[in-house]
Design a protein around this motif. Structure first.
Motif, PDB file in Angstrom:
ATOM      1  N   GLU A  45       5.807  -2.512  -2.315  1.00 34.40           N
ATOM      2  CA  GLU A  45       4.896  -3.665  -2.291  1.00 34.40           C
ATOM      3  C   GLU A  45       5.077  -4.482  -1.014  1.00 34.40           C
ATOM      4  O   GLU A  45       4.101  -4.955  -0.428  1.00 34.40           O
ATOM      5  CB  GLU A  45       5.123  -4.533  -3.533  1.00 34.40           C
ATOM      6  CG  GLU A  45       4.165  -5.711  -3.611  1.00 34.40           C
ATOM      7  CD  GLU A  45       4.150  -6.354  -4.990  1.00 34.40           C
ATOM      8  OE1 GLU A  45       4.285  -5.630  -6.003  1.00 34.40           O
ATOM      9  OE2 GLU A  45       4.004  -7.580  -5.063  1.00 34.40           O
TER      10      GLU A  45
ATOM     11  N   ASN B 109      -3.052  -7.071  -5.216  1.00 26.77           N
ATOM     12  CA  ASN B 109      -2.351  -6.496  -4.060  1.00 26.77           C
ATOM     13  C   ASN B 109      -0.903  -6.094  -4.357  1.00 26.77           C
ATOM     14  O   ASN B 109      -0.120  -5.881  -3.453  1.00 26.77           O
ATOM     15  CB  ASN B 109      -2.378  -7.486  -2.888  1.00 26.77           C
ATOM     16  CG  ASN B 109      -1.621  -8.756  -3.226  1.00 26.77           C
ATOM     17  OD1 ASN B 109      -1.303  -9.011  -4.395  1.00 26.77           O
ATOM     18  ND2 ASN B 109      -1.343  -9.557  -2.223  1.00 26.77           N
ATOM     19  N   CYS B 110      -0.575  -6.009  -5.643  1.00 25.51           N
ATOM     20  CA  CYS B 110       0.809  -5.640  -5.961  1.00 25.51           C
ATOM     21  C   CYS B 110       0.938  -4.121  -6.055  1.00 25.51           C
ATOM     22  O   CYS B 110      -0.043  -3.388  -6.057  1.00 25.51           O
ATOM     23  CB  CYS B 110       1.250  -6.315  -7.262  1.00 25.51           C
ATOM     24  SG  CYS B 110       0.647  -5.540  -8.759  1.00 25.51           S
TER      25      CYS B 110
ATOM     26  N   GLN C 184      -0.869   0.636  -4.360  1.00 25.54           N
ATOM     27  CA  GLN C 184      -1.425  -0.714  -4.542  1.00 25.54           C
ATOM     28  C   GLN C 184      -2.355  -0.741  -5.765  1.00 25.54           C
ATOM     29  O   GLN C 184      -3.117   0.187  -5.997  1.00 25.54           O
ATOM     30  CB  GLN C 184      -2.195  -1.111  -3.289  1.00 25.54           C
ATOM     31  CG  GLN C 184      -2.460  -2.608  -3.236  1.00 25.54           C
ATOM     32  CD  GLN C 184      -2.918  -3.055  -1.872  1.00 25.54           C
ATOM     33  OE1 GLN C 184      -3.562  -2.304  -1.150  1.00 25.54           O
ATOM     34  NE2 GLN C 184      -2.604  -4.288  -1.503  1.00 25.54           N
TER      35      GLN C 184
ATOM     36  N   LYS D 262      -5.045  -2.799  -6.605  1.00 29.94           N
ATOM     37  CA  LYS D 262      -6.482  -2.882  -6.282  1.00 29.94           C
ATOM     38  C   LYS D 262      -7.367  -2.992  -7.516  1.00 29.94           C
ATOM     39  O   LYS D 262      -8.490  -2.483  -7.520  1.00 29.94           O
ATOM     40  CB  LYS D 262      -6.906  -1.672  -5.448  1.00 29.94           C
ATOM     41  CG  LYS D 262      -6.395  -1.727  -4.018  1.00 29.94           C
ATOM     42  CD  LYS D 262      -6.620  -0.444  -3.256  1.00 29.94           C
ATOM     43  CE  LYS D 262      -8.035  -0.259  -2.764  1.00 29.94           C
ATOM     44  NZ  LYS D 262      -8.174   0.995  -2.007  1.00 29.94           N
TER      45      LYS D 262
ATOM     46  N   LYS E 139       2.116  -5.200   1.646  1.00 31.24           N
ATOM     47  CA  LYS E 139       1.696  -6.564   1.971  1.00 31.24           C
ATOM     48  C   LYS E 139       1.930  -6.927   3.435  1.00 31.24           C
ATOM     49  O   LYS E 139       1.198  -7.726   3.987  1.00 31.24           O
ATOM     50  CB  LYS E 139       2.459  -7.558   1.083  1.00 31.24           C
ATOM     51  CG  LYS E 139       1.953  -7.617  -0.353  1.00 31.24           C
ATOM     52  CD  LYS E 139       2.765  -8.588  -1.208  1.00 31.24           C
ATOM     53  CE  LYS E 139       2.082  -8.851  -2.553  1.00 31.24           C
ATOM     54  NZ  LYS E 139       2.935  -9.613  -3.483  1.00 31.24           N
TER      55      LYS E 139
END
Ligand SMILES: [Mn+2]
Ligand SMILES: [Mn+2]
Ligand SMILES: [Mn+2]
Ligand SMILES: [Mn+2]
Lengths: 431, 431, 431, 431
Positions: free
Chosen positions: C153, C344-345, C333, C335, C157
């Protein structure tokens, strides 16, 4: 308290000054900076001098400053208002006429005309925002510049300035419903939901009673629930019943495009497109403004189309300044209150106004499907327009016009070419 | 394995039978029930007898049953397919002609024509679903009945039947891209996203190489990436580049409405609207089908427009039956995979096919804004149409037509009146 | 094809080399770069030489390179894998022991131990990503470094590198279910949903039959469905029935914390915490690796805990390289595929693997409420940990520990102080 | 205006009557129906007679009716309030003691105690709702019955009654902040976000100035920002700073469970669990209420814990009745205002109160991650509890306890067995 009025040489300014005078008791403005560009210098002088006569006549201790130095106007301001027109009224003439040449609605905020205006305006507004970020980071930017929803969204996406977009349509709607029921506007409450110039009134309460259905019936026959610059064709009663909400004036372009287009065509042939009517009114107004014994806002300004404009503006500042926690319909970031639209787009909706700005109140009912669909496609057009304006991206510009319900892919290419060409002086990002 | 083919008297049936014959080795069908209504009895006989000659000639142990008893056909079926036309081809003639009388696109699945077809079809399909729930609760319903996306969504919302909506456009697109690059269709992969008959191909890989941009260039000049029943006007290259995805054939109604309307007008004046062309083809086909020495699917069926139809249908059944876990583009419930659309609507998208049915695969990229907007408004139209059809709600019907990009509020009222009137025999829910 | 193995001196490397050898026919690797840090130089030599003997013995044309120059290893690589341990096994000892001193679970990926490891690891991985962005922008980063979900993650990010996070737990689960039913693993299909080391198997099919409930019953009695480094306490049958899904090995820390803590306490008192066991195994392995007549992966490596690790890694590369479109459970992700978690995790879920990487397949069923709640709080902990690690933010670090179900606010402050203090050499961002 | 008070024999009723008396000028109540069950008949008499003396003494024309006929009380009521305790205080004793026997927090709204209370209460409330639907469909149901958030959500999910859940904690928090700053409560504004008894104050304004950080500092040292029935341990200043919001009293069970548990254990050993303290207070109160010269609410009632309870209740009714459009923190349906929680769950949040009820105002800031995680898992517990209560589903009950941060899977099974057993008289749905 310091107010910066960008586009201070506008014919609307006396309206705003009147508002500040009337509300001085609750909004103690000490300084107003009217700022304009070099080409507007003469008008700025005329309007500024009238403003000075007005405050003097009203005997309120407000200082009126006129300047061409925008940074000086913005510095340390508490509120910044924008009412600019990049390209002046000449550009508006083109915004209205170019679409008509393609047999399309020509309107300065809706459709291809509003698109052209957005491309010209967004870069200038974002420049102003950079100055606000630097010189008055705590200021509230109240944006009246059209297309107000698109411009507000561009500011929300591309700057850190606190901003609220404002239109006189919501307050005008309230006033007209009050007239319809012969009540004080205070006794009219409503929920408006949508985006600027595409906003539906989904619920109307008069003296605490839900009269939505009754208004829909009345609106079908009664002309009058419309803004001045949109022709006042009555709504069809069965259509309104099936819609279940009161459309706004600009909805006529979407719901009765043929009638509206014919009306515009007729006007154009008669040389009376709205931009030219307005230009004539403006010329007369500035003639009038110069009379040194004029010390109040002249009655004639009402013809210009900005009814309740100062009321809306000053109400908003007053509520912010006094932490009033009242409800006003303004343009703010969605942030999920309308789940059918992107999280970061601008919407026009009932908000609670307090010291910090405006926050949406959850609507009573979910948005009806028939409203959602139209709202979504026009918002997608707006998003594409903003990206096109910020990046100077011809592909996005072409798609923006292609999906707009009042334009379409059939005609988007030659139309875009003409818009870019005729506005090229004001569109450096595309060159 | 038992298959129930509802609307078994259709001219398409030999196509389907051919598919079952060719795939018998991996899809061991034992019984096919062709079922039709009283008025279709004669055609059912003709088609059924041809089907029997076909399986006999192919020497596969499939029993062909013909029946007017729908319950008997459905009972214990493993797969139920629907290919019905409520009101027969006469209704299609009206679906295509009524809109043209209002200067609107007349098409059997898109716009006002598809709307009328949906109103007639949905109640019948939901009746069929009740029987499936009772008599074959584990069956998969494969729905080919147009408008397939709307009909599938109605089933998903108003029944518990396991259903997948199917169209031959995705497989057709793959075939044409394979031709374009002169490769085996197996070496073409793509992502299609949208709703039935409004689906964009957003990414195309040929032999593992991303050729999307190249296809967009080729598609502009090469005619041929279109289904047979939509005129084959080439796409504008700049438009495709700005769109960034390959539109489907039916997009031409949205992206080049003027050209399409003129083409239809010309056809109508020449007495050649698609419905009549089809009717003529069908008459000839049934003539042909009766020839007792015809023992295979006749070549002429391809003119009918259903190319790859059996391939799509049998592929789907085969993958379900064999738990194949391959990818096919079909119509399923959204369930959040396209967050811009309602959670419970139908979408057309790449799915993994296994024993349990079809599950969407997350698209590589977020949907571009230009696609999202159009998709959302047409989906809103579809939702309104379903509610109107199920409830017999005139208000929703009026709003459905009012927001459809190819119709509009200007003309919706008289158009709706005419549609309801001319179809009244098939619209008990509105009486 | 070039592979860069960061942390190439790991005792796991022979496992990976074996995988490349076995799959050479479908994954034609030409060069493998084993890269490590100065302190790992000796181990790198030992492992690298063994790797060379292995490829030579297997007679595959793969070149093994050993280097301390990470940039050289990464440059132009097709795949980069990371299997690093910042602070070496000494740090793991601390990760396991510090929490125990506070009467908390001490585990290297779960709870306070995993938290400490994340703080040390994320900055190093993001440095690696900057090099990949520069030197091998098209490379796929396959991340095995724990805590793999959190690290993946952070990469998603804070970098533009294409990445997939990988754990051997999913493939191990499949293997054990295959054993349970005595079938070939190919005949086991399942849906796993969750986040790394907190992933539920919600649906299990063996030879096309849904056996989920049966596995839940079996799992209650049969020990064995667990990874090697987590104690193998059996699940309670009523608990599994009410949960409705098969938890993973690491769930035991959440669902039976008392038993697990006691077990760890006992191990600690006996000087047998996992880190020390592992350290001993590693010492023995490196002893073994140095024997020049060892030319294959030694059997003893299996004790180390990384069963199926090479299989998972090589499977993934093979499917990407060959555009296989098969299904593997990896970390990607979100999404929106799990709407209950941030867009977004990272999540661990069934994905379709092709040339472009991994894309989630929509789960058959919505996540049960009992799974959702635990998943959400642990994900919130993970997000806070990532922000704390990237920004060196003590407040976020404190809140991360405070909300973790296995830690809590009661003890978070002294625990955090100790973690920051004992790891200070590896936490420059907090100094 | 008619008010139905269900559980009218409660010791709180004089508080409520005082509120009606004080606000009579703006809330012209004509009839109050106090209704209770057979077992509460005696208390109802005592309280009802005191209420009559109170209104007589205050000289307001409110009629007090006492009845055991719930339907008669509800019929045509404008407001229905519920303040019931299924199983009476004896059940509360068990709710607090059973968890303690498992070394768990024993509290009547939080954790296992609140869980047991929810199982008993929800079916009774839903019965009441059926009567409201039939006999007073336009009534507002104001629910004070604990666990108020869970009960309100059950009503929102399983009935059509208009309902708002109410707690005195928000108004109490405002009062205490006012004391802290020595200002009139009117000059305190705040945003509270969360769910009932797990609500964070994220922003505090005193006299228009943001004092959030200052309150967080003060709250660390100043005891006193807590409700009476939760022990007043001070917050740790570093913890509050890292949290960035003011927790509520009940948060102490989550953020300092060890200290709270020890405190409860000590109380239990001393025979002073809250339920028994309350029982003693109640006995004394009813003694007092019988004195015929008592004509006002006695001072001693404040010890009972319901401070500001009547204020909260009457404020809400007054604002609804007078369409006040002021802001109150109440429990309503989420409907997307907190996107991290399910659309149909109950939340406690700042709402605009008008004639139609309560609508949330969008929070100023997104919920911090540390708040989101805890909120989500407790809400998941609440949803499971509601389903368990409505369906009598043991599996969901077991999972509810298993994921609750104050319970856990380790102990959930024997705990649930004991709860179901000891409450079996009140849990027909589980038999
Ligand atoms: Mn406006
Ligand atoms: Mn089709
Ligand atoms: Mn792992
Ligand atoms: Mn409470």
């Amino acid at each position: 308290m310091k107010i910066a009025v960008i586009g201070g040489g506008s014919s609307y300014t006396p309206e705003l000054i009147e508002g500040f005078i009337n509300h001085y008791w609750e909004l103690p403005v000490s300084e107003i900076y009217l700022v304009d560009i070099e080409q507007g210098k003469e008008k700025l002088e005329i309007v500024g001098n009238l403003a000075r006569r007005m405050v003097e006549n009203a005997n309120v201790p407000i200082t009126i400053n006129m300047t061409l130095d925008r940074r000086k106007a913005i510095e340390q301001a508490d509120f910044v208002t924008t009412q600019i027109r990049v390209g002046l009224l000449e550009a508006r003439v083109r915004d209205e006429q170019i679409p008509l040449a393609f047999n399309l609605i020509g309107q300065e905020t809706t459709g291809a005309g509003g698109f052209a205006k957005a491309l010209r305006t967004i870069p200038v507004i974002l420049d102003i925002c950079k100055e606000i970020e630097e010189l008055a980071p705590d200021a509230h930017l109240l944006n009246f510049t059209n297309p107000a929803g698109i411009v507000t969204e561009a500011v929300l996406k591309y700057s850190n300035v606190k901003t609220i977009g404002l239109c006189n349509l919501p307050i005008g709607t309230k006033m007209r419903i009050a007239q319809l029921y012969d009540v004080n506007p205070e006794h009219v409450e409503f929920e408006m939901i949508g985006i600027n110039h595409l906003v539906w009134t989904t619920k109307i309460m008069v003296e605490g009673k839900n009269v939505t259905d009754d208004v829909l019936k009345k609106a079908s026959y009664t002309k009058g629930i419309t803004v001045r610059n949109v022709p006042d064709f009555g709504w069809d009663p069965l259509f309104l019943k099936s819609l279940g909400a009161l459309p706004c004036s600009y909805h006529k372009y979407y719901y009765m495009p043929n009638q509206m287009l014919q009306d515009q065509m007729k006007a154009m042939k008669g040389g009376e497109i709205r931009a030219k009517v307005v230009k004539k009114i403006e010329d007369e107004l500035f003639e009038l403004y110069q009379e040194s014994n004029l010390k109040v806002k002249p009655k004639q300004l009402e013809l210009r189309g900005g009814a309740y404009y100062s009321e809306a503006a000053v109400n908003l500042m007053t509520s912010i300044y006094n932490n009033k926690k009242d409800i006003q319909v303004v343009n703010v970031q969605n942030k999920g209150i309308l789940p059918c639209l992107p999280i970061n787009c601008s919407i026009e909706i009932n908000c609670l106004i307090d010291k910090e700005g405006a926050r949406p109140i959850q609507p009573s009912e979910n948005l009806p499907t028939q409203i959602r669909g139209l709202l979504q496609i026009v918002k997608a057009y707006e998003e594409l327009t903003i990206e096109a304006a910020v990046r100077g991206d011809v592909d996005m510009a072409l798609q923006a016009l292609s999906i707009h319900p009042l334009v379409g892919a059939d005609v988007a290419q030659p139309l875009l070419a003409k818009i870019l060409n005729e506005n090229r002086r004001y569109l450096p990002q595309f060159n």
